[in-house]
Design a protein around this motif. Structure first.
Motif, PDB file in Angstrom:
ATOM      1  N   ARG A  86     -68.045  47.108 -12.220  1.00 40.39           N
ATOM      2  CA  ARG A  86     -69.354  47.511 -12.708  1.00 40.39           C
ATOM      3  C   ARG A  86     -69.625  48.888 -12.136  1.00 40.39           C
ATOM      4  N   TRP A  87     -70.272  49.694 -12.910  1.00 42.61           N
ATOM      5  CA  TRP A  87     -70.788  50.945 -12.366  1.00 42.61           C
ATOM      6  C   TRP A  87     -72.237  50.683 -12.006  1.00 42.61           C
ATOM      7  N   SER A  88     -72.515  50.352 -10.797  1.00 41.95           N
ATOM      8  CA  SER A  88     -71.668  50.149  -9.631  1.00 41.95           C
ATOM      9  C   SER A  88     -72.099  48.886  -8.897  1.00 41.95           C
ATOM     10  N   LEU A  94     -64.710  48.980  -6.931  1.00 42.35           N
ATOM     11  CA  LEU A  94     -65.797  49.793  -6.398  1.00 42.35           C
ATOM     12  C   LEU A  94     -65.870  51.078  -7.202  1.00 42.35           C
ATOM     13  N   ASP A  95     -66.980  51.305  -7.846  1.00 40.88           N
ATOM     14  CA  ASP A  95     -67.204  52.545  -8.586  1.00 40.88           C
ATOM     15  C   ASP A  95     -67.790  53.594  -7.632  1.00 40.88           C
ATOM     16  N   ILE A  96     -68.126  54.764  -8.147  1.00 43.36           N
ATOM     17  CA  ILE A  96     -68.390  55.934  -7.294  1.00 43.36           C
ATOM     18  C   ILE A  96     -69.429  55.755  -6.185  1.00 43.36           C
ATOM     19  N   PRO A 105     -61.146  50.614  -4.989  1.00 40.30           N
ATOM     20  CA  PRO A 105     -62.062  51.745  -5.110  1.00 40.30           C
ATOM     21  C   PRO A 105     -61.598  52.792  -6.122  1.00 40.30           C
ATOM     22  N   ILE A 106     -62.553  53.522  -6.643  1.00 38.69           N
ATOM     23  CA  ILE A 106     -62.296  54.627  -7.576  1.00 38.69           C
ATOM     24  C   ILE A 106     -62.071  55.907  -6.780  1.00 38.69           C
ATOM     25  N   ILE A 107     -61.247  56.798  -7.313  1.00 42.56           N
ATOM     26  CA  ILE A 107     -61.106  58.147  -6.756  1.00 42.56           C
ATOM     27  C   ILE A 107     -61.306  59.134  -7.901  1.00 42.56           C
ATOM     28  N   VAL A 130     -69.514  68.181 -11.182  1.00 39.61           N
ATOM     29  CA  VAL A 130     -69.260  66.814 -11.609  1.00 39.61           C
ATOM     30  C   VAL A 130     -70.178  65.938 -10.744  1.00 39.61           C
ATOM     31  N   TRP A 131     -69.910  64.660 -10.597  1.00 40.51           N
ATOM     32  CA  TRP A 131     -70.833  63.777  -9.875  1.00 40.51           C
ATOM     33  C   TRP A 131     -71.275  64.281  -8.511  1.00 40.51           C
ATOM     34  N   PRO A 132     -70.356  64.803  -7.680  1.00 39.23           N
ATOM     35  CA  PRO A 132     -70.790  65.190  -6.333  1.00 39.23           C
ATOM     36  C   PRO A 132     -71.649  66.453  -6.310  1.00 39.23           C
ATOM     37  N   ASP A 190     -60.206  58.523 -11.677  1.00 35.28           N
ATOM     38  CA  ASP A 190     -61.116  58.809 -12.796  1.00 35.28           C
ATOM     39  C   ASP A 190     -61.386  60.312 -12.924  1.00 35.28           C
ATOM     40  N   MET A 191     -61.986  60.691 -14.044  1.00 31.48           N
ATOM     41  CA  MET A 191     -62.507  62.040 -14.301  1.00 31.48           C
ATOM     42  C   MET A 191     -61.407  63.096 -14.220  1.00 31.48           C
ATOM     43  N   ASN A 192     -60.179  62.683 -14.518  1.00 31.09           N
ATOM     44  CA  ASN A 192     -59.062  63.590 -14.263  1.00 31.09           C
ATOM     45  C   ASN A 192     -58.485  64.248 -15.515  1.00 31.09           C
TER      46      ASN A 192
HETATM   47  O1  MIG Z   1     -69.049  60.014 -16.023  1.00 30.81           O
HETATM   48  O2  MIG Z   1     -67.622  56.452 -12.229  1.00 30.81           O
HETATM   49  O3  MIG Z   1     -64.575  55.985 -17.310  1.00 30.81           O
HETATM   50  O4  MIG Z   1     -65.186  53.664 -15.891  1.00 30.81           O
HETATM   51  O5  MIG Z   1     -67.594  53.640 -14.458  1.00 30.81           O
HETATM   52  C1  MIG Z   1     -68.731  58.663 -15.861  1.00 30.81           C
HETATM   53  C2  MIG Z   1     -68.491  56.148 -13.270  1.00 30.81           C
HETATM   54  C3  MIG Z   1     -67.741  58.477 -14.751  1.00 30.81           C
HETATM   55  C4  MIG Z   1     -66.240  57.186 -16.105  1.00 30.81           C
HETATM   56  C5  MIG Z   1     -65.300  56.026 -16.111  1.00 30.81           C
HETATM   57  C6  MIG Z   1     -66.070  54.749 -15.901  1.00 30.81           C
HETATM   58  C7  MIG Z   1     -66.829  54.821 -14.605  1.00 30.81           C
HETATM   59  C8  MIG Z   1     -67.743  56.036 -14.603  1.00 30.81           C
HETATM   60  N1  MIG Z   1     -66.969  57.252 -14.852  1.00 30.81           N
END
Ligand code: MIG
Length: 679
Positions: A168-170, A196-198, A233-235, A270-272, A307-309
């Motif tokens: 799940r996010w998150s 574990l999502d971000i 965990p996600i990276i 990006v997210w950070p 992710d996000m790569n």
């Molecule tokens: O911009 O980390 O595809 O699985 O839950 C979204 C949050 C970023 C995209 C991934 C998705 C993940 C989400 N990520």
């Protein structure tokens, strides 16, 4: 037979590790433009086209223009040209010719498969330097295997990664994670992984942990492992720009981030917030970035998702500064700030993943500096490679779970992939099925979609139908985005028994599914097989787009329309229908070759056994570690049914010991289990 043709000076993507011949004479049916960037050949009326891995539309790819350009596409509409991956391999098969083509090129490639002209296949690269591999000999299935041999063995995860995973996010805290584990345990539904999502990170910084929400990740990981559950965990690709954050500081001081023309690190949001991208195309930087995964491995973590790569970019700093300047300019000429901003709506709407940004930064590759757009499609897969190579240095005898969003052919040796941000749409359930064979042809065996759908509210019936497909696929993960209806299976009390059956059956079928996966990986074969490959002589089977063979014995035909009580299924030969109503009780019925309407209730699982074949069933378990290959029950069709069963310890990398293989024969499972080949 594989021949390589070279045009210009191709960049070595390291996709190819197997043997080939250098082609002398180009095949006469292939037209190559003077530029060496455009290749075309006629398509006959009966030709079908397979492959291309992660793309939209059917198993047969004919009739659309696809573009290899790794993209963070959050919709996956039928009209999408590109998703997250670049899988430049296709197979053309028809009455007069069957061949495979692999286009080794790290930049944008367009595959016009009878779209512009129904009877013409045209492949065009944007940049120069192409290595074209022509695969011939046998039917489409043989071509797929020859190609897989060329690109090397597919990534093999630990066996526990074939369990069921909840994401799940998150999940925002250790307690929330514990609640998920408890929810599954109390519902009696098996579980092997919680993702574990971000939000487990501190400020979305890779290789950090938010210790307020997760005070002791190592202890949590150990506690859950006691119950057979792993944390994954996600990276993310982008490394946060922040003084004092060692990944950032080291990367800057060593010059390991992608650089602007002037040598300063390229900066994007990006997210950070502001990030730099590790230059994973530079072997030194790749090793450095991969080593950072140890921070989490040392806390007991044994699996990751990257992710996000693509890399996904919300906006670049350069573009932001440009827009700020533009705003000032408009204000200087008399506009108020809101007026200036309102007049710039168009510019501001096109901030993310801009080609101009991808054209503005550089990689330090073994072949010298390369501008990003020329090698764009290698980025995500190289991040996977960074982790995979680091794992091989760190724990060479141990399997570590790894899968990525972006990928290219070559990165299939280092990790699996998931298919990204699908929707809770019935059409995406079917897409999940249709993507599998092409992904397998391109080397991606450990793969799957977000079960239940990532975006939008799922419905209980969609989740049920999707789970009854997902239980047959290697990566079986339920994932959904922020704010949408929760998808944890235990939250649906009316369907609890059905979910217990579906997930439970995954664990009962594990000996078969794992064995089929391992044989496919070790023999460069397909795990998910189109009926067209299994029955190439059967015109009807060649058209089937909504059924698959899962390994050699089982054919699946999931229901993928809402409110349907069943569906039509085509049987290319006599088969045995197996209908599971509970984990312990199933019915069997023999059906003749042909078309059948098969009723499938929402709380049942139905599949088909091929004649002369069998599938071993375990007694099940609450997690993969509890599943044993003792006391197998054999689901079989036909007295002489025999099965080559692969079973190893599931954790080490000693894959090829002949003791991993036993032959099972219908009628005498016990004896059969101890019968080794050649005995
Ligand atoms: O911009 O980390 O595809 O699985 O839950 C979204 C949050 C970023 C995209 C991934 C998705 C993940 C989400 N990520």
């Amino acid at each position: 037979m594989i021949r390589k043709y070279v045009y210009g000076t191709p960049f070595d993507t390291e996709a190819v590790v197997g043997a080939y011949d250098l082609g002398a004479d180009q095949p006469p049916w292939l037209t190559v433009s003077a530029s060496g960037r455009r290749f075309s050949c006629p398509l006959e009326e009966e030709d079908q086209v397979y492959g291309l891995g992660e793309q939209v539309r059917g198993i047969n790819k004919r009739g659309w223009r696809y573009v290899s350009w790794c993209s963070d596409d959050p919709y996956h509409l039928e009209t999408a040209r590109s998703l997250y991956a670049a899988h430049n391999f296709l197979i053309v098969t028809g009455p007069t010719r069957t061949f495979g083509l692999f286009v080794e090129h790290p930049g944008r490639v367009t595959f016009d498969i009878g779209d512009t002209k129904r009877d013409l296949l045209t492949i065009e690269t944007e940049g120069e330097g192409v290595a074209l591999y022509l695969v011939e000999g046998g039917g489409p299935w043989e071509i797929a295997r020859s190609f897989r041999k060329l690109i090397g063995r597919s990534y093999i995860p630990p066996r526990w990664a074939f369990g069921y995973g909840q994401s799940r996010w998150s999940y925002f805290s250790a307690d929330e994670v514990r609640q998920v584990a408890a929810g599954y345990r109390e519902a009696g539904i098996p579980l092997d992984m919680i993702y574990l999502d971000i939000d487990y990170m501190e400020g979305y910084k890779d290789f950090t942990v938010n210790t307020e929400a997760f005070p002791d990740l190592a202890a949590l990981s150990a506690e859950l492992k006691e119950e057979g559950i792993r944390l994954v965990p996600i990276i993310d690709a982008g490394v946060k720009v922040e003084e004092g954050y060692p990944v950032y500081e080291e990367g800057v001081s060593k010059g390991y981030f992608c650089q602007n023309e002037d040598g300063t690190p390229f900066t994007a949001a990006v997210w950070p917030g502001w990030v730099h991208f590790p230059d994973v195309l530079n072997p030194e930087a790749r090793a450095w970035f991969g080593d950072w995964y140890r921070v989490l491995l040392d806390q007991g973590i044994e699996g990751f998702w990257n992710d996000m790569n693509e890399p996904a970019i919300f906006y670049s700093r350069a573009r932001m500064e440009e827009l700020a300047g533009e705003k000032e300019k408009r204000m200087a000429s008399g506009k108020t700030e809101p007026e200036a901003l309102a007049s710039m709506r168009e510019e501001m709407g096109t901030l993310s993943n801009r080609l101009e940004d991808y054209r503005s930064f550089w990689h330090n590759t073994p072949a010298g500096p390369m501008r990003h757009d020329a090698v764009h499609n290698l980025y995500g897969g190289s991040m996977t490679r960074a982790a995979g190579e680091a794992f091989a240095r760190y724990a060479p005898d141990k399997r570590i779970l790894l899968f990525s969003r972006s990928s290219y052919i070559g990165s299939h040796r280092y990790g699996g992939i998931w298919t990204g941000d699908n929707y809770s749409w019935w059409s995406h359930l079917l897409l999940n099925l249709q993507q599998m064979p092409g992904l397998n042809m391109c080397g991606f065996l450990y793969t799957g979609a977000d079960l239940g759908g990532f975006g939008a509210d799922t419905t209980e019936d969609l989740l049920l139908r999707w789970m009854s497909l997902g239980l047959f696929l290697p990566l079986m993960r339920n994932h959904s985005t922020l704010g949408v209806r929760r998808q944890e299976l235990y939250r649906y009390p009316d369907s609890r028994a059905a979910f217990r059956l579906m997930v439970g059956l995954r664990y009962r079928l594990l000996p078969y599914l794992y064995s089929e996966f391992m044989k496919a990986a070790l023999r460069d074969d397909l795990y998910a097989r189109p009926l067209a490959f299994v029955y190439p002589e059967d015109d009807m089977a060649r058209q089937v787009e909504d059924q698959l063979f899962i390994g050699e014995s089982i054919m699946i035909a999931p229901v993928y329309t809402q409110n349907a009580k069943g569906r039509y299924v085509y049987l290319p030969e006599r088969m045995k229908l197996v209908r599971f109503r509970t984990l312990e009780r199933w019915d069997e019925e023999i059906l003749e070759k042909g078309h059948h309407y098969i009723s499938v209730a929402l709380d049942e699982v139905v599949f088909f056994l091929r004649e002369g074949h069998l599938a071993p069933l375990s007694a099940g378990g609450a997690c993969v570690e509890q599943v044993t290959a003792e006391d197998l029950t054999l689901l079989s069709f036909g007295d002489g049914a025999a099965y080559e069963f692969y079973w190893d310890d599931g954790v080490s990398t000693d894959y090829t010991d002949p003791a991993h293989i036993t032959w099972l024969r219908a009628g005498s499972p016990k004896e059969a289990f101890h019968e080794h080949p050649g005995n």
